[in-house]
Scaffold this motif. Structure first.
Motif, PDB file in Angstrom:
ATOM      1  N   CYS A 213      18.066  34.147  27.191  1.00  0.00           N
ATOM      2  CA  CYS A 213      17.168  33.691  28.263  1.00  0.00           C
ATOM      3  C   CYS A 213      16.463  32.377  27.921  1.00  0.00           C
ATOM      4  CB  CYS A 213      16.130  34.776  28.582  1.00  0.00           C
ATOM      5  SG  CYS A 213      14.939  35.048  27.243  1.00  0.00           S
ATOM      6  N   SER A 214      16.748  31.815  26.723  1.00  0.00           N
ATOM      7  CA  SER A 214      16.174  30.529  26.288  1.00  0.00           C
ATOM      8  C   SER A 214      14.652  30.532  26.134  1.00  0.00           C
ATOM      9  CB  SER A 214      16.571  29.378  27.236  1.00  0.00           C
ATOM     10  OG  SER A 214      17.961  29.267  27.266  1.00  0.00           O
ATOM     11  N   GLU A 215      14.029  31.723  26.209  1.00  0.00           N
ATOM     12  CA  GLU A 215      12.585  31.793  25.948  1.00  0.00           C
ATOM     13  C   GLU A 215      12.362  31.711  24.432  1.00  0.00           C
ATOM     14  OE1 GLU A 215       9.770  32.300  27.853  1.00  0.00           O
ATOM     15  OE2 GLU A 215      10.770  32.268  29.813  1.00  0.00           O
ATOM     16  N   SER A 216      11.154  31.314  24.059  1.00  0.00           N
ATOM     17  CA  SER A 216      10.847  31.165  22.642  1.00  0.00           C
ATOM     18  C   SER A 216      10.262  32.474  22.062  1.00  0.00           C
ATOM     19  CB  SER A 216       9.859  30.005  22.499  1.00  0.00           C
ATOM     20  OG  SER A 216       9.281  30.040  21.242  1.00  0.00           O
ATOM     21  N   ILE A 217      10.746  32.858  20.880  1.00  0.00           N
ATOM     22  CA  ILE A 217      10.260  34.077  20.219  1.00  0.00           C
ATOM     23  C   ILE A 217       9.674  33.694  18.866  1.00  0.00           C
ATOM     24  CG2 ILE A 217      10.886  36.396  19.394  1.00  0.00           C
ATOM     25  CD1 ILE A 217      13.463  36.147  21.097  1.00  0.00           C
ATOM     26  N   ASP A 218       8.432  34.080  18.608  1.00  0.00           N
ATOM     27  CA  ASP A 218       7.827  33.838  17.296  1.00  0.00           C
ATOM     28  C   ASP A 218       8.185  34.990  16.375  1.00  0.00           C
ATOM     29  OD1 ASP A 218       6.697  31.416  17.729  1.00  0.00           O
ATOM     30  OD2 ASP A 218       4.727  32.192  18.271  1.00  0.00           O
ATOM     31  N   LEU A 219       9.204  34.792  15.546  1.00  0.00           N
ATOM     32  CA  LEU A 219       9.636  35.871  14.662  1.00  0.00           C
ATOM     33  C   LEU A 219       8.577  36.184  13.618  1.00  0.00           C
ATOM     34  CD1 LEU A 219      13.314  34.851  13.947  1.00  0.00           C
ATOM     35  CD2 LEU A 219      12.505  36.706  15.411  1.00  0.00           C
ATOM     36  N   PHE A 220       8.061  35.148  13.010  1.00  0.00           N
ATOM     37  CA  PHE A 220       7.140  35.319  11.878  1.00  0.00           C
ATOM     38  C   PHE A 220       5.802  34.630  12.154  1.00  0.00           C
ATOM     39  CE2 PHE A 220      11.466  35.383  10.062  1.00  0.00           C
ATOM     40  CZ  PHE A 220      11.446  36.609   9.424  1.00  0.00           C
ATOM     41  N   GLY A 221       5.394  34.560  13.417  1.00  0.00           N
ATOM     42  CA  GLY A 221       4.198  33.794  13.755  1.00  0.00           C
ATOM     43  C   GLY A 221       4.553  32.313  13.870  1.00  0.00           C
ATOM     44  N   ALA A 222       3.554  31.442  13.967  1.00  0.00           N
ATOM     45  CA  ALA A 222       3.831  30.003  14.110  1.00  0.00           C
ATOM     46  C   ALA A 222       2.675  29.164  13.609  1.00  0.00           C
ATOM     47  CB  ALA A 222       4.118  29.662  15.575  1.00  0.00           C
ATOM     48  N   GLY A 223       2.989  28.004  13.038  1.00  0.00           N
ATOM     49  CA  GLY A 223       1.969  27.010  12.704  1.00  0.00           C
ATOM     50  C   GLY A 223       1.241  27.239  11.390  1.00  0.00           C
ATOM     51  N   GLY A 224       1.496  28.369  10.733  1.00  0.00           N
ATOM     52  CA  GLY A 224       0.762  28.690   9.503  1.00  0.00           C
ATOM     53  C   GLY A 224       1.040  27.713   8.379  1.00  0.00           C
ATOM     54  N   GLY A 225       2.261  27.153   8.344  1.00  0.00           N
ATOM     55  CA  GLY A 225       2.632  26.216   7.277  1.00  0.00           C
ATOM     56  C   GLY A 225       1.759  24.974   7.312  1.00  0.00           C
ATOM     57  N   GLN A 226       1.657  24.375   8.496  1.00  0.00           N
ATOM     58  CA  GLN A 226       0.861  23.152   8.629  1.00  0.00           C
ATOM     59  C   GLN A 226      -0.599  23.401   8.249  1.00  0.00           C
ATOM     60  OE1 GLN A 226       1.720  20.861  12.087  1.00  0.00           O
ATOM     61  NE2 GLN A 226       0.503  19.168  11.251  1.00  0.00           N
ATOM     62  N   LYS A 227      -1.140  24.526   8.752  1.00  0.00           N
ATOM     63  CA  LYS A 227      -2.542  24.850   8.444  1.00  0.00           C
ATOM     64  C   LYS A 227      -2.756  25.022   6.936  1.00  0.00           C
ATOM     65  CE  LYS A 227      -3.398  27.475  12.446  1.00  0.00           C
ATOM     66  NZ  LYS A 227      -3.405  28.863  12.871  1.00  0.00           N
ATOM     67  N   THR A 228      -1.828  25.752   6.292  1.00  0.00           N
ATOM     68  CA  THR A 228      -1.957  25.984   4.848  1.00  0.00           C
ATOM     69  C   THR A 228      -1.867  24.678   4.078  1.00  0.00           C
ATOM     70  OG1 THR A 228      -0.992  28.167   5.132  1.00  0.00           O
ATOM     71  CG2 THR A 228      -0.995  27.283   2.893  1.00  0.00           C
TER      72      THR A 228
END
Lengths: 278, 278
Positions: A213-228
């Motif tokens: 369906c081309s929708e986005s799925i956050d498998l492991f969450g998102a954005g944590g790398g940049q924040k860390t």
């Protein structure tokens, strides 16, 4: 225990003295311009996949690249690259790395083992010795980049690399979830303790596009790398989306970047390689 | 280097002699009916998630369970269970495990470290010593099951468990992709070499249902675990689907099985616990 090629498992009296080996290590390293240690706190974040694909991207941009797999217990780099041969001997009696392409040569314990299903049941000292020999006794030649793929964690393997190649710079790979980021903070603490400079952080598997369906799925969450990365004051090198084709290519030993030239993942690795060589 | 609780890092003269410690190990183990070593060839296949959730499922069925996390460099079990305290001392001067529930007690190096972001930069011998102390110096009491979560690979940690607890049985966790299965075959070779009996194989992350369109996505391929188990002549214990909620619960330190009581993943763990206790 596995049948190990005799070049690496020579008897004690055949082994070079430490000073002699130190000199060989130094000679090998002097011909290599940049050394990167790819590490992760947690396993299975795609560290080997990143090492392999970053090496391919650098090689495709015309640089001479060596990929050294120091994961003694789970040496997956040759399998992902479809390299099944054993290491041979060069004219100068050093081990000859396997060749993935004109610009990319590869060394791994996997390429010294006859039966690939055998476990390497080695404690620390043997692993240290093997890693030092991967540098001293391998005919790497002149390289622009040496990418070192280490096992997860902060144990013997990355410690040996940090002590043997003090000028190496760490690239830390993580997935976005907190359990992985917690281990990244341990990797950062490790680098600071052993005086290994940190080059940057890569977030892998950061979101999947559903193939139906081309929708986005956050498998492991998102954005944590940049924040860390920001919280620790280290450079964020970018995110790589999850693509099941990367898994199937790795399994089949096929170059993903060769097969999916225009994919977002290929683009992400090309961007990263460009950032590194700038 | 991290600040480690003095119970574990006592100076040499405080350390018990090996024979004395052997006797304490034997006393501890005599009170534990079943010992399982959860291992994997490759990292990140969800080994800790399986150890934690299998322990919870067994405890929920009324059994007394101990979870011993011997992953020294990436000790994630307490975080996944929301256990932030440090280990205390029991009346008998032994270390008191953390309590997740009446039936589930937990020990990990994480619960002996004051600053959770510090890396444990230990080579093999220190790790061996820590693992032996986790058995000898911990007040486990009477247990039906001890679940031991080891780091990936075939290095010091699983080897120490195999040598210290020869009656332990291995549960091998894998994801369905070939790169992970190749490492499973190394784990099987490891178990056979060190005479560790193999209890069975679990396939984790075997397929995801898209939360938007409910279609099935093979993240890491499918069915490889069962095939590998059959080829190696070991028991296949079942498959666990991928559920992003398992990741977010682990990150938040919340029990997934408590929050998602009727999910396919909770059912899979209950089935597995039943198989084990039958």
């Amino acid at each position: 225990m596995s049948n190990c090629s005799s070049q690496l498992c020579g008897s004690a009296d055949q082994e070079k003295s430490r000073t002699e080996q130190d000199a060989l290590v130094e000679q090998s390293l002097a011909k290599i311009k940049n050394k990167f240690l790819v590490m992760s706190g947690k396993g299975g974040v795609g560290k080997t996949s990143v090492s392999v694909n970053l090496s391919i991207a650098l090689a495709q941009q015309g640089y001479k690249v060596g990929l050294m797999d120091v994961d003694i217990h789970g040496p997956d780099a040759p399998r992902m690259l479809g390299l099944k041969d054993l290491l041979g001997m060069a004219d100068n009696r050093k081990l000859k790395p396997l060749s993935f392409s004109e610009n990319l040569s590869v060394v791994s314990i996997e390429s010294l083992i006859v039966n690939k299903d055998d476990a390497i049941i080695w404690r620390g000292p043997l692993k240290i010795s093997a890693i030092r020999q991967f540098i001293a006794d391998v005919d790497w030649g002149k390289l622009d980049y040496l990418v070192i793929d280490s096992p997860p964690g902060t144990g013997d393997e990355p410690l040996t690399v940090a002590q043997t190649i003090p000028e190496a710079r760490a690239i830390i790979v993580t997935t976005p979830q907190e359990v992985s980021l917690a281990d990244v903070r341990k990797s950062i603490s490790f680098c600071r303790t052993v005086n290994l400079s940190i080059y940057g952080l890569i977030e892998n598997m950061s979101g999947l596009t559903c193939p139906h369906c081309s929708e986005s799925i956050d498998l492991f969450g998102a954005g944590g790398g940049q924040k860390t990365a920001e919280a620790a004051g280290i450079t964020f090198l970018g995110s790589i989306p999850f693509d099941p084709n990367l898994v199937s290519c790795g399994d089949a030993g096929i170059s993903y970047q060769g097969k999916y030239k225009d994919s977002p993942v290929t683009q992400a690795f090309a961007d990263m390689a460009e950032k590194i060589t700038r």
